[in-house]
Design an enzyme around this catalytic site. Structure first.
Site, short mmCIF file in Angstrom:
data_model
loop_
_atom_site.label_atom_id
_atom_site.label_comp_id
_atom_site.label_asym_id
_atom_site.label_seq_id
_atom_site.Cartn_x
_atom_site.Cartn_y
_atom_site.Cartn_z
N HIS A 46 -8.47 28.80 60.65
CA HIS A 46 -8.45 29.23 59.26
C HIS A 46 -7.02 29.27 58.72
CE1 HIS A 46 -12.65 31.32 58.90
NE2 HIS A 46 -12.72 30.06 59.29
N GLU A 48 -5.30 31.59 57.03
CA GLU A 48 -4.53 32.81 57.31
C GLU A 48 -4.11 32.84 58.79
OE1 GLU A 48 -7.56 32.42 56.03
OE2 GLU A 48 -8.10 34.05 54.69
N CYS A 83 -11.76 36.28 55.91
CA CYS A 83 -13.12 36.39 56.46
C CYS A 83 -13.26 37.63 57.34
CB CYS A 83 -13.47 35.14 57.25
SG CYS A 83 -12.50 34.93 58.76
N CYS A 93 -10.16 36.73 60.19
CA CYS A 93 -8.80 36.87 59.64
C CYS A 93 -8.54 38.30 59.15
CB CYS A 93 -8.58 35.86 58.53
SG CYS A 93 -8.65 34.18 59.20
C1 HJL Z 1 -10.91 31.75 54.75
C2 HJL Z 1 -10.30 29.77 55.81
C3 HJL Z 1 -11.69 29.45 56.00
C4 HJL Z 1 -12.65 30.36 55.56
N1 HJL Z 1 -12.24 31.50 54.93
N2 HJL Z 1 -10.54 32.89 54.12
N3 HJL Z 1 -9.97 30.94 55.20
N4 HJL Z 1 -12.05 28.28 56.61
O1 HJL Z 1 -9.39 29.00 56.21
C5 HJL Z 1 -14.95 31.22 55.71
C6 HJL Z 1 -16.28 30.95 56.38
C7 HJL Z 1 -16.16 30.70 57.84
C8 HJL Z 1 -17.54 30.75 58.46
C9 HJL Z 1 -17.70 29.78 59.56
N5 HJL Z 1 -13.97 30.13 55.77
O2 HJL Z 1 -14.94 29.17 60.67
O3 HJL Z 1 -17.09 32.08 56.24
O4 HJL Z 1 -16.80 28.22 62.01
O5 HJL Z 1 -15.53 29.51 58.00
O6 HJL Z 1 -15.76 30.37 62.72
O7 HJL Z 1 -17.73 32.06 58.90
O8 HJL Z 1 -17.14 30.32 60.75
P1 HJL Z 1 -16.10 29.48 61.56
ZN ZN Z 2 -10.67 33.51 58.46
#
Ligand code: HJL
Ligand code: ZN
Length: 161
Positions: A46, A48, A83, A93
């Site tokens: 992600h 963050e 998240c 995060c």
């Molecule tokens: C934030 C990110 C990103 C998400 N949210 N704030 N920054 N990719 O860089 C949120 C989404 C999650 C899912 C899927 N995405 O990432 O809810 O596969 O990507 O563990 O919970 O979970 P995984």
């Molecule tokens: Zn996150």
């Protein structure tokens, strides 16, 4: 937030992910400490998380100890709120941000977000409530909402909700 959005644009679009950008800033001195975007570092990473991992690496500390090398007044800008639940089982995060605070003090004291997380993958995201309960102030910068959402949902099916 504009610079965080520039980071988000670097994220490879994927139907199963959001393209998010983040910036770690020393608000007292007005200095950018680190940047990150979704999937920047290897694995399912992600924005963050990348931002914090890159800052920890620059300072030769384990990411769990990044709070020890953060200046007072460190804040994070992220195009989507941090998240609170990861489908992959990775550390959310919101927890990574809370972990930067030693005894609930110092570390990241504020989070500026562009949008709430759409309820597409995990339903309602409780990241904000968790951060606030640990003394991290969460602020939405609504002026970037439409642009942030368009970038975040790039590569998704037509329904951008
Ligand atoms: C934030 C990110 C990103 C998400 N949210 N704030 N920054 N990719 O860089 C949120 C989404 C999650 C899912 C899927 N995405 O990432 O809810 O596969 O990507 O563990 O919970 O979970 P995984
Ligand atoms: Zn996150």
């Amino acid at each position: 937030m504009r610079l965080a959005l520039d980071e988000a644009r670097k994220s490879p679009p994927k139907p199963s992910n959001f393209c998010v950008g983040a910036l770690l800033v020393d608000e007292e001195r007005d200095v950018i400490l680190s940047t990150g975007y979704s999937l920047e570092l290897p694995g399912n990473t992600h924005a963050e998380q990348c931002c914090l991992e890159k800052f920890a690496a620059q300072h030769n500390v384990a990411v769990e100890k990044v709070g020890e090398v953060l200046p007072l007044g460190a804040v994070i800008y992220t195009t989507m709120e941090p998240c609170n639940l990861r489908l992959s089982g990775n550390l959310p995060c919101a927890d990574r941000i809370i972990q930067t605070r030693v005894n609930g003090k110092g570390g990241i004291c504020k989070v500026y977000s562009g949008i709430k997380e759409p309820e597409k993958f995990v339903g309602e995201n409780l990241g904000r409530a968790k951060l606030e309960s640990h003394g991290v102030h969460c602020i939405y910068m609504t002026e970037f909402e439409d642009e942030v959402r368009n970038v975040a949902t790039a590569g998704h099916e037509e329904d951008n909700s």
